[in-house]
Design a protein around this motif. Sequence first.
Motif: not given
Length: 352
Positions: A196-197, A214-219, A230-243
């Motif tokens: 997860i990115y 806290i187990p979060l797996g590979e980051l 990055l095709a097919g991946t999941i990335t977590l970002a601050p809400p403001s960054a997604t726009s």
Amino acid sequence: MRPHDILMPVPAGLACKVGGFHIDPVKPVERALITHGHSDHARPGHRAVLATQETLDMMRLRYGDNFAGSTQAVAYGEEIRLGDVTVTFHPAGHVLGSAQIAVTCKDTRIVASGDYKDARDPTCVAFELVPCDVFITEATFGLPVFRHGNAADEVNKLLASVKLFPERAHLVGAYSLGKAQRVIALLREAGYDAPIYLHGAMEKITYYYQERGIPLGELRPARGMKKAELAGTITLAPPSATSDVWTRRFPDPVTAFASGWMRVRARARQGGVELPLVISDHADWDGLIATIAATGAGEIWVTHGQEDALVHWCKTRGLAARPLDLVGYGDEDEGETAALTGEAEPVGEATS
């Protein structure tokens, strides 16, 4: 002793004059008791801060080593005598280290719950019910329309979209403290074991969660990745960054947002959210009223949120209730968070 002789709202926040402290003050004070690390509750500049170890660590990560004149870590259930009152911290179930603060003077106990939720969260200690005479509750989602449902079902929606669109990247907007880590943990529980990115503003706090067991797996950092990778991946970002322009590094991104506000579809559409995920770190309407009833409190003080509806509900049940009208609380400013952590991105540059 009357409750308002123990705690009362003042411009700086909730003040306990007989104990010589404030709870989650919005201005610098001599002694601050902090419920959790979100920036609308945990501000720098106090002479002394008492909080759980995790909250103190979070403030240190965000504001630097000198965020307060002195600090004292308080364990859940530990009794502390301050002036004429006894104080204990109890799990709030909101984010890692979050606490309700119980203030007891003679035979009266007031519980300031801060932000809380009664839903399951694998990344923090579960909410603890604390019987009391006066319960101070948030009302962020204090309207009957807000019923959050099962967060695991929302994560399954995300995974279904990833499977349906393997050529696209999925960007999940989530607050950097608590929400992002919960989403990651729920993805792992659902069987998602791919890397997860993370946007740069997510890294320090998320790695801290891992340090706390806290187990979060590979980051992996999203920065430096090639677009096709990055095709097919999941990335977590601050809400403001997604726009903003940061999203251009991703192939045909699907924009998601994990928030209780996603229950209001119009709000999702206005924000350009393609995949709304109703995942909240606050109690929903059912959680609020169930908690209020279970505390046994005869008096309810309601703060920061949809106060009127919750006050009305309490009064129809024969409870004394009133809004506190405290100002300065609400969703934390993620832009401010990014700046404070040194992770703000120059516009147009390929860093995260």
